[in-house]
Design a protein around this motif. Structure first.
Motif, mmCIF file in Angstrom:
data_model
loop_
_atom_site.group_PDB
_atom_site.id
_atom_site.type_symbol
_atom_site.label_atom_id
_atom_site.label_comp_id
_atom_site.label_asym_id
_atom_site.label_seq_id
_atom_site.Cartn_x
_atom_site.Cartn_y
_atom_site.Cartn_z
ATOM 1 N N MET A 1 0.809 -1.220 0.000
ATOM 2 C CA MET A 1 0.000 0.000 0.000
ATOM 3 C C MET A 1 0.850 1.282 0.000
ATOM 4 O O MET A 1 0.594 2.178 -0.797
ATOM 5 N N ALA A 2 1.849 1.352 0.884
ATOM 6 C CA ALA A 2 2.648 2.578 0.988
ATOM 7 C C ALA A 2 3.401 2.845 -0.316
ATOM 8 O O ALA A 2 3.561 3.994 -0.710
ATOM 9 N N ASP A 3 3.839 1.777 -0.996
ATOM 10 C CA ASP A 3 4.551 1.949 -2.268
ATOM 11 C C ASP A 3 3.624 2.600 -3.292
ATOM 12 O O ASP A 3 4.019 3.500 -4.024
ATOM 13 N N CYS B 1 0.830 4.368 -2.672
ATOM 14 C CA CYS B 1 0.480 5.731 -2.253
ATOM 15 C C CYS B 1 1.600 6.689 -2.630
ATOM 16 O O CYS B 1 1.362 7.777 -3.140
ATOM 17 N N LYS B 2 2.842 6.266 -2.372
ATOM 18 C CA LYS B 2 3.997 7.112 -2.670
ATOM 19 C C LYS B 2 4.082 7.367 -4.171
ATOM 20 O O LYS B 2 4.268 8.492 -4.605
ATOM 21 N N GLY C 1 1.144 9.454 -5.294
ATOM 22 C CA GLY C 1 1.039 10.728 -4.581
ATOM 23 C C GLY C 1 -0.345 10.990 -4.021
ATOM 24 O O GLY C 1 -0.809 12.126 -4.012
ATOM 25 N N VAL C 2 -1.006 9.939 -3.586
ATOM 26 C CA VAL C 2 -2.345 10.110 -3.012
ATOM 27 C C VAL C 2 -2.436 9.378 -1.675
ATOM 28 O O VAL C 2 -1.637 8.497 -1.388
ATOM 29 N N SER C 3 -3.428 9.753 -0.901
ATOM 30 C CA SER C 3 -3.641 9.087 0.381
ATOM 31 C C SER C 3 -4.269 7.722 0.152
ATOM 32 O O SER C 3 -4.779 7.430 -0.926
ATOM 33 N N TYR D 1 6.033 7.089 6.533
ATOM 34 C CA TYR D 1 4.906 6.204 6.226
ATOM 35 C C TYR D 1 3.587 6.959 6.352
ATOM 36 O O TYR D 1 2.724 6.870 5.476
ATOM 37 N N ARG E 1 3.054 10.166 6.127
ATOM 38 C CA ARG E 1 2.924 11.152 5.052
ATOM 39 C C ARG E 1 2.518 10.489 3.747
ATOM 40 O O ARG E 1 1.718 11.033 2.982
ATOM 41 N N ALA E 2 3.089 9.301 3.469
ATOM 42 C CA ALA E 2 2.791 8.632 2.201
ATOM 43 C C ALA E 2 1.361 8.109 2.185
ATOM 44 O O ALA E 2 0.636 8.302 1.216
ATOM 45 N N VAL E 3 0.944 7.459 3.236
ATOM 46 C CA VAL E 3 -0.340 6.752 3.206
ATOM 47 C C VAL E 3 -1.495 7.629 3.678
ATOM 48 O O VAL E 3 -2.594 7.564 3.157
ATOM 49 N N PHE E 4 -1.241 8.484 4.670
ATOM 50 C CA PHE E 4 -2.324 9.278 5.235
ATOM 51 C C PHE E 4 -2.218 10.753 4.887
ATOM 52 O O PHE E 4 -3.042 11.552 5.298
ATOM 53 N N ARG E 5 -1.167 11.122 4.146
ATOM 54 C CA ARG E 5 -0.948 12.509 3.724
ATOM 55 C C ARG E 5 -0.871 13.459 4.898
ATOM 56 O O ARG E 5 -1.292 14.609 4.784
ATOM 57 N N HIS F 1 4.971 -3.742 6.803
ATOM 58 C CA HIS F 1 3.979 -2.919 6.112
ATOM 59 C C HIS F 1 2.612 -3.036 6.780
ATOM 60 O O HIS F 1 1.959 -2.024 7.027
#
Lengths: 219, 317
Positions: free
Chosen positions: A113-115, A117-118, A121-123, B124, B126-130, B181
């Motif tokens: 998931m984090a990959d 999102c990064k 560029g979205v939540s 983490y 910042r990437a997932v929850f902005r 993760h």
């Protein structure tokens, strides 16, 4: 399909302005009359291709059909109203494009998931919406299926003499081997060890390859 | 390098040494031998600990100033009391860097720690929850939703079970990555969505007094400080220190100091060679001059005579 230049040229000649290809795929609703003309021309060309491909090969026939199709298409594009998909939809389409790029750049490794999102560029919230809209499932589910598919591909490729199911499963981040086998069996219709034992040339179960292909397309 | 393992301890000193990144100082309140098990999981940017203890105790945990630390009781026969307040089931502590924490465990318990590189946690989030995830300046108690808290606990327990049963699988980088993760997702969900109950200012002041009290004890562990001097060093009135101790550790300041000194003697006896030193010499080193009273206090606390401790087989760490 027309090349951009052809479309632009045909547009200028026929309606006096350029037809510009959109950056994001648009859905267009032309008038019923224009649409039926385009469809019947398309159908006629397809029919010809099936029944008398030789005729299509003749340059003058090809040009005539080309001309008629281009005319109908430009008329549809110029007079039709773009269906307003909304900003959210276009935004999501762009996100999906970035996701596709990321997946294409990492054809082998497991992603999380984090990959995604990064990369996009979205939540995670937006990502969930996008995936529900375009893939019909959550990103978590999609990434799990993708890892399963990668493991399936590795199991087919590898030789039972040189590796084990455990090794391949752990390579793709699966550590509960019991659960991995259950999910694997429900997806591919056989146990991971059966896939590993079979030679790479043997296509195995039809449905297995189908599921595999479905994910290969996107991955 | 990712990995994991588990170890049973029959000695509290070795158990304390097993914590590595977090420092822990137990004052064992029960008489019997303290049996415990420590299970650890080392991932790429985080560490998990699961601590199982078979009897009640009082303790002081000093957390690492370089790590973001989250802790929660996993199982307890009776509700534990951490930092002066009784915990409810499902409570999660989000600690400030380097926080000192008093724990009272009334009975057998299992409790857990998650320690993460703060930069990775923030990245983490910042990437997932902005949104950024700064470490709290004051420790906070989080009341996460039942679902979020349960997921975090389940993932923690699964990883620890893997460390107990198949540590080799855990040392696979991709397995560690997959677990990390899932864990970070569950953790950041808890940290950002949970209702936090910030401590009232009075409680924070009292927590600071208790940290100062521990500092004074660490400096003066070698002799018995009279109450007046103890209060002067901590910088508070007699009554305040007494009520703080009652709230945070459940015993009086002088009783706590005595237990701490006895524990130091026990540690020295466990490490000393019976042929070259005697009990009286070691006891004197920690300010116990009356041999009879010392022996009685020692026996009452640890259930054996000091000479029995000295003649036990030596510890190897």
């Amino acid at each position: 399909m027309l090349t951009h230049q052809d479309a632009a040229a045909a547009g200028e000649a026929l309606i006096g302005r350029e037809v510009v290809a959109p950056l994001v795929t648009q859905r267009i609703k032309p008038s019923p009359r224009l649409l039926s003309r385009l469809l019947s021309l398309h159908e006629a060309a397809a029919h010809l291709a099936k029944t008398a491909p030789d005729i299509l090969g003749k340059p003058e026939v090809g040009r005539a059909i080309d001309q008629a199709l281009a005319e109908a298409m430009v008329a549809c594009l110029a007079n039709g109203h773009p269906v307003n998909e909304g900003r959210a939809y276009r935004h999501h389409a762009r996100v999906m494009q970035r996701l596709e790029d990321t997946l294409r750049a990492n054809p082998e490794g497991p992603l999380y998931m984090a990959d995604l999102c990064k990369a996009a560029g979205v939540s995670h919230r937006t990502l969930i919406e996008c995936c529900q809209e375009h893939l019909g499932m959550s990103p978590k589910r999609y990434l799990l299926l993708r890892r399963m598919h990668l493991a399936w591909r590795a199991l087919r490729r590898e030789d039972a003499g040189s590796t084990t199911v455990t090794e391949i499963a752990t390579n793709y981040g699966f550590w509960e081997l019991g659960r991995f086998s259950v999910v694997y069996h429900s997806m591919f219709g056989e146990s991971p060890s059966t896939t590993l034992r079979r030679s790479p040339e043997d296509p195995g179960l039809g449905e297995a390859s189908e599921v595999g292909l479905k994910f290969a397309e996107f991955a | 390098m990712p990995g994991g393992g588990t170890r049973v301890f029959l000695d509290s000193d070795l158990y304390e040494a097993g914590f590595r990144q977090a420092q822990i100082q137990f004052v064992i309140a029960c008489v019997a031998d303290f049996k415990s098990r420590l299970t650890w999981v080392e991932l790429h940017h985080s560490q998990l600990l699961q601590c199982e203890e078979d009897c009640g105790r009082i303790g002081y945990v000093s957390l690492s100033p370089r790590l973001a630390t989250v802790s929660f009781p996993t199982h307890a026969d009776a509700l534990p009391r951490w930092r002066g307040s009784e915990l409810n089931a499902g409570d999660i502590f989000f600690h400030s860097p380097g926080e000192g924490l008093h724990q009272i465990m009334p009975g057998a318990s299992i409790w857990s720690l998650i320690m993460v590189d703060p930069a990775k946690l923030d990245e983490y989030s910042r990437a997932v929850f902005r949104k950024p995830l700064p470490l709290p300046l004051q420790g906070r108690v989080l009341r996460a939703s039942h679902r979020d808290a349960a997921r975090l606990r389940r993932l923690h327990a699964q990883a620890c079970r893997l460390a107990e049963t198949k540590p080799r699988v855990l040392s696979h980088p991709q397995v560690a990555r997959a677990i990390e993760h899932d864990l970070l997702y569950a953790l950041v969900t808890c940290l950002s969505a949970a209702k936090t109950s910030t401590q009232p200012a009075a409680n924070r002041r009292r927590a600071a007094i208790m940290v100062r009290f521990e500092e004074v004890l660490a400096e003066h562990i070698g002799w018995p400080l009279p109450m007046s001097q103890l209060c002067e060093l901590v910088g508070v009135k007699d009554r305040t220190l007494r009520s703080c101790c009652a709230e945070f550790i459940g015993v009086s300041p002088s009783r706590y100091l005595l237990l701490r000194r006895l524990k130091e003697v026990r540690r020295a006896l466990r490490n000393a060679d019976a042929h070259t030193v005697d009990v009286a010499g070691i006891a004197r080193r920690y300010g116990f001059t009356d041999r009879g009273r010392f022996a009685a206090a020692y026996q009452a606390t640890f259930g054996e005579a000091p000479s029995a401790t000295l003649s036990r087989p030596k510890l190897t760490s």
